[in-house]
Design a protein around this motif. Structure first.
Motif, PDB file in Angstrom:
ATOM      1  N   LEU A  51      -0.950   6.288 -17.798  1.00  0.00           N
ATOM      2  CA  LEU A  51       0.024   4.889 -17.867  1.00  0.00           C
ATOM      3  C   LEU A  51       0.753   5.171 -16.346  1.00  0.00           C
ATOM      4  O   LEU A  51       0.706   4.039 -15.688  1.00  0.00           O
ATOM      5  N   VAL A  52       1.265   6.192 -16.229  1.00  0.00           N
ATOM      6  CA  VAL A  52       1.998   6.370 -14.919  1.00  0.00           C
ATOM      7  C   VAL A  52       1.082   6.192 -13.602  1.00  0.00           C
ATOM      8  O   VAL A  52       1.484   5.555 -12.577  1.00  0.00           O
ATOM      9  N   ILE A  53      -0.022   6.750 -13.783  1.00  0.00           N
ATOM     10  CA  ILE A  53      -1.065   6.803 -12.548  1.00  0.00           C
ATOM     11  C   ILE A  53      -1.638   5.288 -12.321  1.00  0.00           C
ATOM     12  O   ILE A  53      -1.463   4.778 -11.068  1.00  0.00           O
ATOM     13  N   ALA A  54      -1.762   4.690 -13.629  1.00  0.00           N
ATOM     14  CA  ALA A  54      -2.125   3.189 -13.575  1.00  0.00           C
ATOM     15  C   ALA A  54      -1.060   2.342 -12.979  1.00  0.00           C
ATOM     16  O   ALA A  54      -1.288   1.250 -11.996  1.00  0.00           O
ATOM     17  N   LEU A  55       0.306   2.527 -13.275  1.00  0.00           N
ATOM     18  CA  LEU A  55       1.307   1.724 -12.594  1.00  0.00           C
ATOM     19  C   LEU A  55       1.454   2.017 -11.165  1.00  0.00           C
ATOM     20  O   LEU A  55       1.752   1.084 -10.550  1.00  0.00           O
ATOM     21  N   VAL A  56       1.288   3.099 -10.616  1.00  0.00           N
ATOM     22  CA  VAL A  56       1.417   3.647  -9.456  1.00  0.00           C
ATOM     23  C   VAL A  56       0.285   2.911  -8.393  1.00  0.00           C
ATOM     24  O   VAL A  56       0.618   2.251  -7.420  1.00  0.00           O
ATOM     25  N   VAL A  57      -0.802   2.969  -8.952  1.00  0.00           N
ATOM     26  CA  VAL A  57      -1.993   2.313  -8.308  1.00  0.00           C
ATOM     27  C   VAL A  57      -1.769   0.673  -8.197  1.00  0.00           C
ATOM     28  O   VAL A  57      -2.113  -0.056  -7.267  1.00  0.00           O
ATOM     29  N   TRP A  58      -1.341   0.242  -9.514  1.00  0.00           N
ATOM     30  CA  TRP A  58      -0.908  -1.204  -9.433  1.00  0.00           C
ATOM     31  C   TRP A  58       0.138  -1.592  -8.473  1.00  0.00           C
ATOM     32  O   TRP A  58       0.060  -2.721  -7.602  1.00  0.00           O
ATOM     33  N   ALA A  59       1.094  -0.812  -8.398  1.00  0.00           N
ATOM     34  CA  ALA A  59       2.115  -0.910  -7.144  1.00  0.00           C
ATOM     35  C   ALA A  59       1.647  -0.794  -5.923  1.00  0.00           C
ATOM     36  O   ALA A  59       1.917  -1.623  -4.998  1.00  0.00           O
ATOM     37  N   MET A  60       0.900   0.126  -5.795  1.00  0.00           N
ATOM     38  CA  MET A  60       0.217   0.263  -4.218  1.00  0.00           C
ATOM     39  C   MET A  60      -0.528  -0.922  -3.961  1.00  0.00           C
ATOM     40  O   MET A  60      -0.653  -1.325  -2.735  1.00  0.00           O
ATOM     41  N   ASP A  61      -1.293  -1.514  -4.932  1.00  0.00           N
ATOM     42  CA  ASP A  61      -2.178  -2.744  -4.658  1.00  0.00           C
ATOM     43  C   ASP A  61      -1.227  -3.596  -4.488  1.00  0.00           C
ATOM     44  O   ASP A  61      -1.531  -4.607  -3.368  1.00  0.00           O
ATOM     45  N   LEU A  62      -0.156  -3.984  -5.165  1.00  0.00           N
ATOM     46  CA  LEU A  62       0.616  -5.045  -4.777  1.00  0.00           C
ATOM     47  C   LEU A  62       1.251  -5.305  -3.277  1.00  0.00           C
ATOM     48  O   LEU A  62       1.252  -5.991  -2.486  1.00  0.00           O
ATOM     49  N   VAL A  63       1.571  -3.844  -2.727  1.00  0.00           N
ATOM     50  CA  VAL A  63       2.019  -3.459  -1.458  1.00  0.00           C
ATOM     51  C   VAL A  63       1.037  -3.711  -0.460  1.00  0.00           C
ATOM     52  O   VAL A  63       1.303  -4.611   0.588  1.00  0.00           O
ATOM     53  N   PHE A  64      -0.151  -3.286  -0.694  1.00  0.00           N
ATOM     54  CA  PHE A  64      -1.210  -3.432   0.065  1.00  0.00           C
ATOM     55  C   PHE A  64      -1.571  -4.917   0.351  1.00  0.00           C
ATOM     56  O   PHE A  64      -1.726  -5.447   1.361  1.00  0.00           O
ATOM     57  N   LYS A  65      -1.659  -5.835  -0.763  1.00  0.00           N
ATOM     58  CA  LYS A  65      -1.872  -7.070  -0.607  1.00  0.00           C
ATOM     59  C   LYS A  65      -0.949  -8.001   0.015  1.00  0.00           C
ATOM     60  O   LYS A  65      -1.211  -8.688   0.707  1.00  0.00           O
ATOM     61  N   PHE A  66       0.358  -7.631  -0.439  1.00  0.00           N
ATOM     62  CA  PHE A  66       1.569  -8.074   0.780  1.00  0.00           C
ATOM     63  C   PHE A  66       1.443  -7.982   2.065  1.00  0.00           C
ATOM     64  O   PHE A  66       1.579  -8.799   3.000  1.00  0.00           O
ATOM     65  N   VAL A  67       1.223  -6.503   2.520  1.00  0.00           N
ATOM     66  CA  VAL A  67       1.135  -6.377   3.822  1.00  0.00           C
ATOM     67  C   VAL A  67      -0.160  -7.162   4.352  1.00  0.00           C
ATOM     68  O   VAL A  67      -0.014  -7.542   5.589  1.00  0.00           O
ATOM     69  N   MET A  68      -1.203  -7.029   3.737  1.00  0.00           N
ATOM     70  CA  MET A  68      -2.411  -7.651   4.393  1.00  0.00           C
ATOM     71  C   MET A  68      -2.294  -9.156   4.499  1.00  0.00           C
ATOM     72  O   MET A  68      -2.852  -9.966   5.527  1.00  0.00           O
ATOM     73  N   SER A  69      -1.709  -9.785   3.569  1.00  0.00           N
ATOM     74  CA  SER A  69      -1.362 -11.165   3.633  1.00  0.00           C
ATOM     75  C   SER A  69      -0.265 -11.351   4.660  1.00  0.00           C
ATOM     76  O   SER A  69      -0.488 -12.704   5.275  1.00  0.00           O
ATOM     77  N   SER A  70       0.417 -10.668   4.989  1.00  0.00           N
ATOM     78  CA  SER A  70       1.517 -10.794   6.120  1.00  0.00           C
ATOM     79  C   SER A  70       0.782 -10.629   7.423  1.00  0.00           C
ATOM     80  O   SER A  70       1.093 -11.502   8.607  1.00  0.00           O
ATOM     81  N   ILE A  71      -0.258  -9.952   7.531  1.00  0.00           N
ATOM     82  CA  ILE A  71      -1.122  -9.596   8.843  1.00  0.00           C
ATOM     83  C   ILE A  71      -2.045 -10.648   9.047  1.00  0.00           C
ATOM     84  O   ILE A  71      -2.282 -11.364  10.027  1.00  0.00           O
ATOM     85  N   TYR A  72      -2.908 -11.116   7.665  1.00  0.00           N
ATOM     86  CA  TYR A  72      -3.806 -12.116   7.884  1.00  0.00           C
ATOM     87  C   TYR A  72      -3.436 -13.215   7.274  1.00  0.00           C
ATOM     88  O   TYR A  72      -3.960 -13.481   5.841  1.00  0.00           O
ATOM     89  N   PRO A  73      -2.723 -14.075   7.393  1.00  0.00           N
ATOM     90  CA  PRO A  73      -2.121 -15.162   6.447  1.00  0.00           C
ATOM     91  C   PRO A  73      -3.446 -16.278   6.508  1.00  0.00           C
ATOM     92  O   PRO A  73      -4.363 -16.424   7.186  1.00  0.00           O
ATOM     93  N   ASN A  74      -3.227 -16.895   5.501  1.00  0.00           N
ATOM     94  CA  ASN A  74      -4.272 -17.871   4.873  1.00  0.00           C
ATOM     95  C   ASN A  74      -4.278 -19.097   6.009  1.00  0.00           C
ATOM     96  O   ASN A  74      -3.669 -19.922   6.082  1.00  0.00           O
TER      97      ASN A  74
END
Length: 63
Positions: free
Chosen positions: A40-63
């Protein structure tokens, strides 16, 4: 050939029945809880990293 196979099976049974120490129910339950908690802890860490990565990528490459 068949005699070797039978001897192998007897040796395997002897080791599993008499030489192996099996965990108690309490030890097994504790280990299962530890594995579930770690998963569960590892799944939450991966989920949080995915959210951060999604935010960073959407900031760099906006739609």
């Amino acid at each position: 050939m068949f005699k070797k196979f039978v001897n192998y099976c007897k040796a395997c049974f002897d080791e599993l029945a008499h030489k192996t120490s099996w965990p108690t129910r309490a030890e097994l339950t504790h280990s299962a809880v530890v594995v579930l908690s770690a998963s569960l802890v590892i799944a939450l860490v991966v989920w949080a990293m995915d959210l951060v990565f999604k935010f960073v990528m959407s900031s760099i490459y906006p739609n």
